[in-house]
Design a protein around this motif. Structure first.
Motif, PDB file in Angstrom:
ATOM      1  N   MET A   1      -1.459   1.266   1.850  1.00  0.00           N
ATOM      2  CA  MET A   1      -1.649   2.313   0.564  1.00  0.00           C
ATOM      3  C   MET A   1      -2.831   3.069   1.115  1.00  0.00           C
ATOM      4  O   MET A   1      -2.715   4.363   0.995  1.00  0.00           O
ATOM      5  N   ILE A   2      -3.792   2.583   1.515  1.00  0.00           N
ATOM      6  CA  ILE A   2      -5.231   3.038   1.687  1.00  0.00           C
ATOM      7  C   ILE A   2      -4.912   3.944   3.016  1.00  0.00           C
ATOM      8  O   ILE A   2      -5.324   5.101   3.096  1.00  0.00           O
ATOM      9  N   ALA A   3      -4.435   3.457   3.968  1.00  0.00           N
ATOM     10  CA  ALA A   3      -3.988   4.025   5.339  1.00  0.00           C
ATOM     11  C   ALA A   3      -3.219   5.496   4.867  1.00  0.00           C
ATOM     12  O   ALA A   3      -3.426   6.424   5.435  1.00  0.00           O
ATOM     13  N   ILE A   4      -2.064   5.046   4.493  1.00  0.00           N
ATOM     14  CA  ILE A   4      -1.169   6.242   4.154  1.00  0.00           C
ATOM     15  C   ILE A   4      -1.811   7.402   3.128  1.00  0.00           C
ATOM     16  O   ILE A   4      -1.991   8.384   3.633  1.00  0.00           O
TER      17      ILE A   4
ATOM     18  N   GLY B   1       7.874  -4.526  -0.866  1.00  0.00           N
ATOM     19  CA  GLY B   1       7.644  -5.834  -1.656  1.00  0.00           C
ATOM     20  C   GLY B   1       8.454  -6.733  -1.338  1.00  0.00           C
ATOM     21  O   GLY B   1       8.679  -8.068  -1.015  1.00  0.00           O
ATOM     22  N   MET B   2       9.926  -6.390  -1.563  1.00  0.00           N
ATOM     23  CA  MET B   2      11.073  -7.053  -1.404  1.00  0.00           C
ATOM     24  C   MET B   2      11.402  -7.604  -0.101  1.00  0.00           C
ATOM     25  O   MET B   2      11.625  -8.524   0.426  1.00  0.00           O
ATOM     26  N   LEU B   3      11.324  -6.509   0.744  1.00  0.00           N
ATOM     27  CA  LEU B   3      11.646  -6.703   2.192  1.00  0.00           C
ATOM     28  C   LEU B   3      10.660  -7.666   2.878  1.00  0.00           C
ATOM     29  O   LEU B   3      10.966  -8.486   3.799  1.00  0.00           O
ATOM     30  N   ASP B   4       9.210  -7.502   2.631  1.00  0.00           N
ATOM     31  CA  ASP B   4       8.307  -8.302   2.991  1.00  0.00           C
ATOM     32  C   ASP B   4       8.558  -9.830   2.820  1.00  0.00           C
ATOM     33  O   ASP B   4       8.417 -10.745   3.180  1.00  0.00           O
TER      34      ASP B   4
ATOM     35  N   LEU C   1      -1.410  -6.724   2.879  1.00  0.00           N
ATOM     36  CA  LEU C   1      -0.802  -5.718   3.721  1.00  0.00           C
ATOM     37  C   LEU C   1      -0.488  -4.452   3.135  1.00  0.00           C
ATOM     38  O   LEU C   1      -0.669  -3.168   3.629  1.00  0.00           O
ATOM     39  N   GLY C   2      -0.028  -4.597   1.841  1.00  0.00           N
ATOM     40  CA  GLY C   2       0.439  -3.511   1.167  1.00  0.00           C
ATOM     41  C   GLY C   2      -0.618  -2.610   0.498  1.00  0.00           C
ATOM     42  O   GLY C   2      -0.569  -1.298   0.889  1.00  0.00           O
TER      43      GLY C   2
END
Lengths: 228, 388
Positions: B361-364, B33-36, B356-357
């Motif tokens: 999450m779903i992909a991971i 969240g921070m880096l994005d 994107l997050g």
């Protein structure tokens, strides 16, 4: 009453590595609807294999198994799962309850496969628990119950969807004498008063006394049939 | 939904392990969240509408090379150029070298080129007539409790003054505010001083400026004006590169490093580690439950249902930790921005970052769950019940 289970020329061969082990040899057996049958025999005689085949947990190598007029040996994995859900209740030696679920939730498990509403599921599970004398333990987790109580929860789970057939694999094998007698008495009640057909594997002659019939298996063959 | 309690219970079967895994996932997505946010803010740098109407001219060689001040008059002659200002980086710190403030020595007309910020006419007059006067951004002033009339000591990390000391003293004569009250502008976190005073007071950089800012009358003519400005210094010892403010900012950032690539690389490493960690947790969790999964199949759950249950458990685990982590990033971003007094402008975790997050999450979740779920699906009931 007619036969619920009709087994013809049933054989089961297991392949362990390169070795083939024939566990059951051409079994022929009829079990009447409403019967309470005990299967006995030494370890490795094939009694659990026969029970698994009757319960639709395993598939035969040869022969046929009909249960309630349905040839279950001809069913695919998916259809067999559906058939088990609708027709068979299972009771194991080590109860096999979900440790993280309460007794109530454990009993409700088979009903998740039905179209019953949440309240209907809850109600039916409560009735099943009442029937096995554990209505007051509904919110307890398996670890908070004694062995006998856990087995009674397992029986409640087995009967909650009202199957015609109960298959029990050493249901008293892990219980003390008093708990074992309570469980066996409960099974007899289910057989006599609720008309459940029960096939039970046991090592214990005292347990077998609760059954209407006892069959002995040795080296994969039915050797003797006795009437209790 | 009727299976949720079953999935939930399976997830928290080993509370400590699940909690620790959740903390790892939470941390990874907090970082994400921070880096994005950082990546987005760098990507959006200078993307104001006014930016297209301003051109920035710097040395073609490097942004640390300076240009002659005499170039201002020549740039002003370029057709289409409206006004030309210039600035030098001062590199000031307040009280402590760690308290870096964006401080620039600017030409008198510099603030006029930025209509998105303003000072009161009285303060502007005061700035014009006070040699040591500075205009400070309101965000910075609020952070350090500065007010008009205060002395402002700044330590330059580059330039000494006439005494040879790097300690400079200024007088705060005005506050820079955004023209629109709900707006946030970079200059609200900056200190502007007179270029003339800076130029005369330090021995190194006489008559040199860091960059020029030219406002153009017609944004559609920006390219032509930029080429004309660069043509002024072609084949000289101070060749220039003129671009829009946005491009200049992006170029400046690129000289520091490709932030997008750095962020993606860091996140890639974090998520790869997360994949291994969560994958291991899921594999272990399913292995421990072999007999329970066999019981589910025994009582009639199909193999596909068991596969779906394990996958759902895995996705739920990552979603839980991820949403909390991203939520924390959304909360902490504005707090950090406010705490930095405008020096750090962390954008809120926007819809794109959330999308994107959650997608990640779903992909991971699916990735880490697929192998144990496949094993659970293929489980042989008889073997599993027998403990084989």
């Amino acid at each position: 009453m007619g036969n619920l289970i009709e087994i013809r020329d049933l054989a089961k061969v297991y392949t362990r590595g390169k070795q083939k082990v024939e566990v059951l040899h051409h079994i022929n057996l009829d079990i009447a609807e409403g019967d309470f049958l005990a299967l006995m025999g030494p370890s490795g005689s094939g009694k659990t294999t026969l029970l698994n085949l009757i319960g639709g947990l395993d598939t035969a190598t040869a022969g046929s198994i009909g249960v309630g007029g349905q040839r279950i040996d001809q069913l695919g994995a998916g259809a067999l799962a559906k058939w088990r859900a609708a027709n068979v209740g299972f009771v194991f030696q080590f109860y096999n309850l979900m440790p993280m679920l309460s007794a109530q939730r454990n009993v409700e498990l088979p009903l998740l496969l039905t179209k019953l509403s949440s309240s209907e599921r809850r109600q039916r599970a409560s009735i099943a628990l009442q029937l096995v004398g554990l209505a007051d333990r509904a919110s307890h987790k398996p670890s908070e119950l004694s062995g006998g109580q856990q087995q009674r929860v397992a029986i409640a789970r087995a009967i909650v969807s009202d199957p015609t057939l109960l298959v029990c694999d050493e249901p008293t094998g892990d219980l003390d004498r008093q708990s074992a007698e309570d469980v066996l008495a409960l099974l007899r009640t289910l057989n006599r008063e609720h008309g459940k057909t029960i096939v039970m594997v046991t090592h214990d002659p005292k347990a077998a006394e609760y059954a209407n019939h006892t069959l002995h298996l040795d080296k994969g063959t039915l050797v003797e049939q006795a009437v209790a | 939904m009727k299976y949720l309690h079953l999935i939930w219970a399976a997830l928290f079967r080993r509370k400590t392990r699940t909690f620790l895994t959740l903390v790892s996932i939470l941390t990874a997505f907090l970082l994400f969240g921070m880096l994005d946010g950082v990546r987005t803010s760098f990507a959006n740098v200078g993307k104001s509408a006014a930016g297209a109407k301003r051109l920035q001219t710097g040395s073609k060689l490097s942004f640390i090379e300076t240009l002659p001040q005499s170039l201002q008059a020549r740039i002003a002659q370029v057709p289409g150029a409206e006004d030309v200002a210039y600035a030098n980086w001062f590199g000031g710190a307040y009280q402590d070298p760690h308290n870096q403030v964006f401080s620039f020595a600017v030409s008198p007309n510099y603030i006029d080129i930025y209509p998105e910020v303003d000072v009161t006419p009285a303060e502007r007059k005061a700035f014009d007539r006070t040699r040591t006067g500075v205009l400070v951004g309101d965000v910075l002033a609020a952070k350090y409790h500065w007010k008009v009339g205060d002395k402002l000591p700044l330590q330059s990390n580059i330039y000494p003054n006439r005494d040879g000391s790097k300690n400079w003293s200024f007088d705060i004569v005005g506050i820079i505010r955004a023209t629109r009250p709900d707006d946030k502008q970079f200059l609200q976190g900056a200190v502007l001083m007179h270029w003339k005073y800076f130029d005369e007071s330090n021995p190194y950089n006489r008559g040199r400026v860091g960059w020029y800012v030219t406002s153009v009358a017609d944004a559609g003519q920006s390219d032509r004006v930029a080429r004309a400005i660069d043509a002024l210094s072609a084949n000289s010892d101070h060749e220039t590169k003129t671009m829009t403010e946005q491009a200049a900012m992006a170029s400046w950032v690129k000289q520091m490093g490709d932030i997008g690539f750095i962020v993606v690389s860091i996140m890639g490493a974090v998520f790869f580690t997360l994949l291994l960690l969560t994958g291991n947790t899921m594999a272990q969790a399913v292995r421990e439950r072999t007999s329970e999964l066999a019981v589910l199949k025994t009582i009639g759950f199909s193999s596909r249902a068991v596969l779906a249950l394990v996958l759902a458990e895995s996705v739920l685990l990552v979603l839980l930790g991820g949403v909390i982590g991203l939520g924390l990033a959304a909360l902490l971003g504005p707090i950090m921005s406010a705490g930095s007094g405008g020096m750090l402008n962390m954008p809120p975790v926007g819809a794109a970052s959330w999308a994107l997050g959650v997608g990640l999450m779903i992909a991971i979740g699916l990735l880490v769950g697929v192998l144990p779920a496949w094993r659970a699906m293929r489980l042989n009931i008889v073997d599993a019940l027998a403990g084989r």
